[in-house]
Write an enzyme that holds these catalytic residues in place. Structure first.
Site, PDB file in Angstrom:
ATOM      1  N   GLU A 162       0.832  -1.239  -0.040  1.00 58.85           N
ATOM      2  CA  GLU A 162      -0.165  -0.059   0.065  1.00 58.85           C
ATOM      3  C   GLU A 162       0.811   1.503   0.074  1.00 58.85           C
ATOM      4  O   GLU A 162       1.699   1.317   0.888  1.00 58.85           O
ATOM      5  CB  GLU A 162      -0.832  -0.256   1.149  1.00 58.85           C
ATOM      6  CG  GLU A 162      -2.365   0.210   1.246  1.00 58.85           C
ATOM      7  CD  GLU A 162      -3.091  -0.749   0.138  1.00 58.85           C
ATOM      8  OE1 GLU A 162      -3.041  -0.237  -1.242  1.00 58.85           O
ATOM      9  OE2 GLU A 162      -3.381  -1.794   0.250  1.00 58.85           O
ATOM     10  N   HIS A 163       0.444   2.287  -0.904  1.00 61.76           N
ATOM     11  CA  HIS A 163       1.020   3.493  -0.915  1.00 61.76           C
ATOM     12  C   HIS A 163       2.724   3.213  -1.488  1.00 61.76           C
ATOM     13  O   HIS A 163       3.589   4.105  -1.249  1.00 61.76           O
ATOM     14  CB  HIS A 163       0.914   4.281   0.302  1.00 61.76           C
ATOM     15  CG  HIS A 163      -0.098   4.858   0.657  1.00 61.76           C
ATOM     16  ND1 HIS A 163      -0.395   6.270   0.358  1.00 61.76           N
ATOM     17  CD2 HIS A 163      -1.233   4.291   0.921  1.00 61.76           C
ATOM     18  CE1 HIS A 163      -1.723   6.490   0.373  1.00 61.76           C
ATOM     19  NE2 HIS A 163      -2.197   5.412   0.943  1.00 61.76           N
ATOM     20  N   ASP A 182       3.142   2.343  -4.812  1.00 68.07           N
ATOM     21  CA  ASP A 182       3.008   2.665  -6.299  1.00 68.07           C
ATOM     22  C   ASP A 182       3.672   3.759  -6.720  1.00 68.07           C
ATOM     23  O   ASP A 182       4.366   3.908  -7.870  1.00 68.07           O
ATOM     24  CB  ASP A 182       1.841   2.210  -6.726  1.00 68.07           C
ATOM     25  CG  ASP A 182       0.636   3.042  -6.389  1.00 68.07           C
ATOM     26  OD1 ASP A 182       0.760   3.809  -5.771  1.00 68.07           O
ATOM     27  OD2 ASP A 182      -0.320   3.042  -7.128  1.00 68.07           O
ATOM     28  N   GLY A 230     -16.371   4.111  -4.899  1.00 64.21           N
ATOM     29  CA  GLY A 230     -16.046   4.633  -4.207  1.00 64.21           C
ATOM     30  C   GLY A 230     -15.282   3.851  -2.907  1.00 64.21           C
ATOM     31  O   GLY A 230     -15.304   4.293  -1.797  1.00 64.21           O
ATOM     32  N   ALA A 231     -15.453   2.614  -2.756  1.00 66.58           N
ATOM     33  CA  ALA A 231     -15.134   1.573  -1.818  1.00 66.58           C
ATOM     34  C   ALA A 231     -13.799   1.242  -1.759  1.00 66.58           C
ATOM     35  O   ALA A 231     -13.257   0.439  -1.245  1.00 66.58           O
ATOM     36  CB  ALA A 231     -16.011   0.482  -1.731  1.00 66.58           C
ATOM     37  N   SER A 250     -13.392   3.175 -10.858  1.00 63.23           N
ATOM     38  CA  SER A 250     -12.921   3.917 -11.787  1.00 63.23           C
ATOM     39  C   SER A 250     -11.943   3.476 -12.763  1.00 63.23           C
ATOM     40  O   SER A 250     -12.202   3.414 -14.196  1.00 63.23           O
ATOM     41  CB  SER A 250     -12.056   5.424 -11.249  1.00 63.23           C
ATOM     42  OG  SER A 250     -11.222   5.034 -10.663  1.00 63.23           O
ATOM     43  N   GLU A 269      -7.138   8.948 -16.000  1.00 70.33           N
ATOM     44  CA  GLU A 269      -7.414   9.274 -14.859  1.00 70.33           C
ATOM     45  C   GLU A 269      -6.611  10.330 -14.120  1.00 70.33           C
ATOM     46  O   GLU A 269      -7.241  11.364 -13.477  1.00 70.33           O
ATOM     47  CB  GLU A 269      -7.344   7.955 -13.776  1.00 70.33           C
ATOM     48  CG  GLU A 269      -7.563   8.332 -12.349  1.00 70.33           C
ATOM     49  CD  GLU A 269      -8.548   7.171 -11.806  1.00 70.33           C
ATOM     50  OE1 GLU A 269      -8.939   6.294 -12.293  1.00 70.33           O
ATOM     51  OE2 GLU A 269      -8.851   7.392 -10.543  1.00 70.33           O
ATOM     52  N   ASP A 297      -3.962   0.182 -10.370  1.00 69.57           N
ATOM     53  CA  ASP A 297      -5.347  -0.138 -10.564  1.00 69.57           C
ATOM     54  C   ASP A 297      -5.587  -0.525 -12.012  1.00 69.57           C
ATOM     55  O   ASP A 297      -6.110  -1.821 -12.255  1.00 69.57           O
ATOM     56  CB  ASP A 297      -6.247   0.942 -10.129  1.00 69.57           C
ATOM     57  CG  ASP A 297      -6.358   1.366  -8.913  1.00 69.57           C
ATOM     58  OD1 ASP A 297      -5.510   0.785  -8.123  1.00 69.57           O
ATOM     59  OD2 ASP A 297      -6.726   2.431  -8.357  1.00 69.57           O
TER      60      ASP A 297
HETATM   61  P1  ADP Z   1     -13.189   3.830  -6.795  1.00 73.29           P
HETATM   62  O1  ADP Z   1     -12.327   3.854  -8.106  1.00 73.29           O
HETATM   63  O2  ADP Z   1     -12.482   3.524  -5.549  1.00 73.29           O
HETATM   64  O3  ADP Z   1     -14.474   3.200  -6.833  1.00 73.29           O
HETATM   65  P2  ADP Z   1     -13.155   6.676  -7.560  1.00 73.29           P
HETATM   66  O4  ADP Z   1     -13.563   7.860  -6.850  1.00 73.29           O
HETATM   67  O5  ADP Z   1     -11.726   6.579  -8.103  1.00 73.29           O
HETATM   68  O6  ADP Z   1     -13.556   5.434  -6.627  1.00 73.29           O
HETATM   69  O7  ADP Z   1     -13.975   6.618  -9.022  1.00 73.29           O
HETATM   70  C1  ADP Z   1     -15.562   6.370  -8.760  1.00 73.29           C
HETATM   71  C2  ADP Z   1     -16.088   7.233  -9.874  1.00 73.29           C
HETATM   72  O8  ADP Z   1     -16.015   6.627 -11.046  1.00 73.29           O
HETATM   73  C3  ADP Z   1     -17.608   7.420  -9.564  1.00 73.29           C
HETATM   74  O9  ADP Z   1     -17.772   8.880  -8.905  1.00 73.29           O
HETATM   75  C4  ADP Z   1     -17.990   7.851 -11.112  1.00 73.29           C
HETATM   76  O10 ADP Z   1     -17.807   8.994 -11.805  1.00 73.29           O
HETATM   77  C5  ADP Z   1     -17.130   6.767 -11.920  1.00 73.29           C
HETATM   78  N1  ADP Z   1     -17.703   5.440 -12.144  1.00 73.29           N
HETATM   79  C6  ADP Z   1     -17.192   4.338 -11.629  1.00 73.29           C
HETATM   80  N2  ADP Z   1     -18.355   3.284 -12.148  1.00 73.29           N
HETATM   81  C7  ADP Z   1     -19.276   3.891 -12.556  1.00 73.29           C
HETATM   82  C8  ADP Z   1     -20.318   3.422 -13.616  1.00 73.29           C
HETATM   83  N3  ADP Z   1     -20.622   2.169 -13.399  1.00 73.29           N
HETATM   84  N4  ADP Z   1     -21.088   4.513 -14.307  1.00 73.29           N
HETATM   85  C9  ADP Z   1     -20.782   5.594 -14.277  1.00 73.29           C
HETATM   86  N5  ADP Z   1     -19.532   6.013 -13.668  1.00 73.29           N
HETATM   87  C10 ADP Z   1     -18.870   5.361 -12.910  1.00 73.29           C
HETATM   88 MG    MG Z   2     -10.749   5.140  -8.284  1.00 71.25          MG
END
Ligand code: ADP
Ligand code: MG
Length: 386
Positions: free
Chosen positions: A40-41, A43, A128-129, A134, A166, A178
């Site tokens: 973790e951290h 990369d 967001g988990a 993303s 990204e 990722d």
């Molecule tokens: P994580 O990658 O940890 O889930 P992030 O904040 O990096 O969190 O990315 C989440 C964002 O990616 C969401 O707020 C949205 O903008 C985009 N996203 C992820 N999955 C989808 C989806 N199925 N449809 C539209 N946007 C998505």
């Molecule tokens: Mg992300």
């Protein structure tokens, strides 16, 4: 509540496309979310990470645009977004569609043609988990663009394109783990990544053969200040590397780190240096066929290091880790960037229910939102579905 995988996502993206456009898509592609076993951290310090691809995935149905511009819809978003895939540049597409448009831009920047497209997106990666929903979106767009253009683009190059979307289009200063996990993942394998040169080695991780499961527990903790803290950690690491006179903390020796004058910077550097060692030790143990239970103490040590030296855990996370261990997990740690997100616990297959219930009880006793647990099964990387 569960994070069950929806095995029909491919069908849904494809049929949603067909229903809306009255024609079949040119193809359907997917890319998975990921979980990091350890590292973790590291990369952004030219170090080592050991993630694997999850069964949860983003699925993208795509076909040539009916109109003169591209349109993307997501099952998880109310409104479609329209942009020009052939000309879009950073700054033009805010919000969730930026991950899609950004990958179109980065793919073009790499020298490949991008036509205007109609896109239908669906995903069962929790957003967001810390499971990288993303990168799943970007990587699904990347493999789709390569397939549609009929060009051979290797997984590492596609991962770099997705990461560029990204970093430079969405503007999130993340490392490269990722997208590499989403592109290189394989069933039953971990993705051992050297982030200095992006070399990948697949490491066997056969949990069922040992009656084991890697439980992923989404803490559902409210994310607090994650962005600012992330930037601060990066600056601390850069300061440590500069003070030590090394290109990156990957090159630092623990003895030298221990002599750093600033207490905070010393502890940050110590986490990175010891974490890199732990990743390599896990890879060594698994590579020689050691019982995966033997990596438990390394997972525990990683968590302690994140909690005390890197200071990126929060009470929801520490409580889940402690409860999982007390209920019989062989090892448990936070996974992901910190300040919320998920915990992983290496459990005997028979202990999964007890560990899950122990974490749920610990949360209920504090009046916290219930956590969500699901099995982390190393799964396939991005590919065409149909
Ligand atoms: P994580 O990658 O940890 O889930 P992030 O904040 O990096 O969190 O990315 C989440 C964002 O990616 C969401 O707020 C949205 O903008 C985009 N996203 C992820 N999955 C989808 C989806 N199925 N449809 C539209 N946007 C998505
Ligand atoms: Mg992300």
């Amino acid at each position: 509540m569960t994070h069950g995988t929806r095995h029909d996502t491919g069908i849904r993206a494809g049929t949603a496309f067909a229903a809306r456009h009255d024609r079949s898509p040119a193809g359907v592609w997917f890319a998975p979310g990921r979980v990091n076993l350890i590292g973790e951290h590291t990369d952004y310090n030219d170090g080592f990470v050991l993630p694997f691809a999850l069964p949860q995935r983003a699925v993208l149905a795509a076909g040539p645009a009916a109109g003169r511009r591209s349109t993307v819809r997501s099952t998880q978003e109310a409104e479609p977004v329209t942009f020009s895939a052939a000309t879009v540049v950073p700054g033009e597409v805010p919000g969730w569609a930026g991950y899609v448009a950004g990958t179109c831009w980065a793919f073009r920047e790499a020298g490949y043609p991008v036509p205007e497209l109609d896109l239908e997106l669906d995903s069962d990666v929790p957003v967001g988990a810390g499971l990288s929903s993303s990168a799943a979106v970007e990587s699904a767009v990347g493999v789709a663009l390569a397939g549609l253009a009929g060009v051979e683009v290797g997984p590492t190059e596609l991962a770099r394109i997705a990461r560029r979307a990204e970093n430079e289009f969405v503007g999130a200063p993340t490392g490269g783990m990722d997208q590499m996990a989403a592109m290189h993942g394989r069933a039953g394998r971990l993705v051992f990544l050297d982030t200095r040169d992006d070399t990948v080695e697949l490491v066997p991780f056969d949990l069922p053969a040992h009656d084991l499961e890697l439980l992923v527990i989404d803490s559902r903790a409210p994310h607090a200040h994650a962005g600012g803290e992330y930037g601060q950690r990066r600056r601390d690491c850069e300061e440590a590397a500069a003070a030590l006179g090394v290109p990156a903390l990957r090159d630092a020796l623990l003895d030298d780190v221990e002599r750093l004058a600033d207490d905070r910077v010393r502890r940050r550097a110590r986490h990175v240096v010891t974490e890199n060692d732990r990743v390599r030790e896990v890879v060594r143990l698994l590579g020689v066929g050691t019982d995966p239970r033997e990596i438990g103490p390394l997972l525990d040590a990683s968590h302690t290091s994140m909690r005390d030296d890197f200071e990126i855990t929060v009470p929801h996370i520490d409580v889940a880790v402690e409860a999982a261990r007390a209920a019989g997990a062989y090892g448990a740690r936070m996974t992901g960037g910190g300040f919320g997100g998920c915990v992983i616990a290496l459990c005997g297959a028979r202990d999964v229910a007890a560990v899950t219930e122990a974490v749920e009880a610990a949360y209920a006793g504090r009046g916290w939102t219930a956590p969500v647990a699901f099995p982390g099964t190393p799964s396939a990387g991005a590919a065409r579905l149909g």
